[in-house]
Design a protein around this motif. Structure first.
Motif, PDB file in Angstrom:
ATOM      1  N   LYS A  30      41.583  42.586  32.556  1.00 19.68           N
ATOM      2  CA  LYS A  30      41.680  41.596  31.477  1.00 19.68           C
ATOM      3  C   LYS A  30      43.143  41.171  31.287  1.00 19.68           C
ATOM      4  N   GLU A  31      43.294  40.116  30.480  1.00 20.88           N
ATOM      5  CA  GLU A  31      44.631  39.524  30.337  1.00 20.88           C
ATOM      6  C   GLU A  31      45.658  40.496  29.742  1.00 20.88           C
ATOM      7  N   ARG A  34      46.830  42.784  32.391  1.00 21.52           N
ATOM      8  CA  ARG A  34      47.755  42.077  33.285  1.00 21.52           C
ATOM      9  C   ARG A  34      49.162  42.069  32.673  1.00 21.52           C
ATOM     10  N   LYS A  35      49.211  41.802  31.390  1.00 17.44           N
ATOM     11  CA  LYS A  35      50.511  41.770  30.707  1.00 17.44           C
ATOM     12  C   LYS A  35      51.162  43.158  30.744  1.00 17.44           C
ATOM     13  N   LYS A  84      46.063  35.027  39.486  1.00 11.24           N
ATOM     14  CA  LYS A  84      46.593  35.101  38.114  1.00 11.24           C
ATOM     15  C   LYS A  84      47.806  36.041  38.053  1.00 11.24           C
TER      16      LYS A  84
END
Ligand SMILES: [Zn+2]
Length: 193
Positions: A30-31, A34-35, A84
């Motif tokens: 999930k985002e 990723r961060k 991404k």
């Protein structure tokens, strides 16, 4: 250097919670995960060729339908996260996860560079990810990964210019390992050992 084999968001989060430095595979995330990968400067090992060769072998080795579908699903998730991650600035080491013939040919490992470029990594970034950064993933950056005084002389020469054509890395003409010539197919006599 601690590494962990992770596929899926929870696996990657657990590894990061535990202080893991290098995430093998690392897709289907999930985002916010990723961060976190970016923020903690973790390395992700690409392993694209593993799924690539698995899918290529599906007909020859009569994989059941559920297995083909699983690999197809995985490769879609891997590609989406790879693209991404590149935009987000996740650091990649190129690695293959190839376990050997017949379905995972280890002598085709250089395909990883071509696949990474096909999925959007710049050619020079791919060269660095597959050499300097991969050495870092192994905790061996003091010995290999770049050509520098005091490091082992692990050097290859290829036919063509990988900065223009990344598949040149699949045409290795010369291999030096620790200063010893292992393979020598160059036309020129200059490098004869
Ligand atoms: Zn694996």
């Amino acid at each position: 250097m601690i590494t962990a084999h992770c596929i899926g968001d929870e696996a990657v989060r657990n590894a990061l919670d535990g202080g893991v430095d290098v995430i093998e595979h690392g897709y289907a995330i999930k985002e916010d995960t990723r961060k976190r990968l970016v923020d903690c400067n973790a390395l992700v090992v690409s392993t694209i060729s593993q799924l690539h060769f698995h899918l290529q072998a599906a007909d020859a080795y009569c994989y059941p339908d559920w297995e083909r579908k699983a690999f197809e699903r995985h490769i879609v998730a891997m590609r989406s996260d790879f693209e991404k991650n590149l935009v987000a600035g996740v650091r990649y080491a190129l690695g293959t996860d190839l376990i050997g013939y017949p379905t995972h040919p280890q002598d085709r490992a250089a395909m990883e560079f071509e696949l990474a470029v096909e999925w959007g990594m710049g050619r020079s970034d791919a060269l660095v990810a597959g050499t300097k950064v991969s050495a870092e993933a192994l905790g061996m950056e003091n010995l290999i990964g770049t050509i520098e005084v005091s490091k082992l002389a692990d050097i290859i020469a290829v036919q063509g210019d990988p900065y223009n054509d990344i598949t040149a890395l699949q045409r290795v003409q010369f291999v030096m390992q620790g200063g010893d010539v292992i393979v020598h197919k160059l036309d020129s006599g200059r490098l004869n050992s």
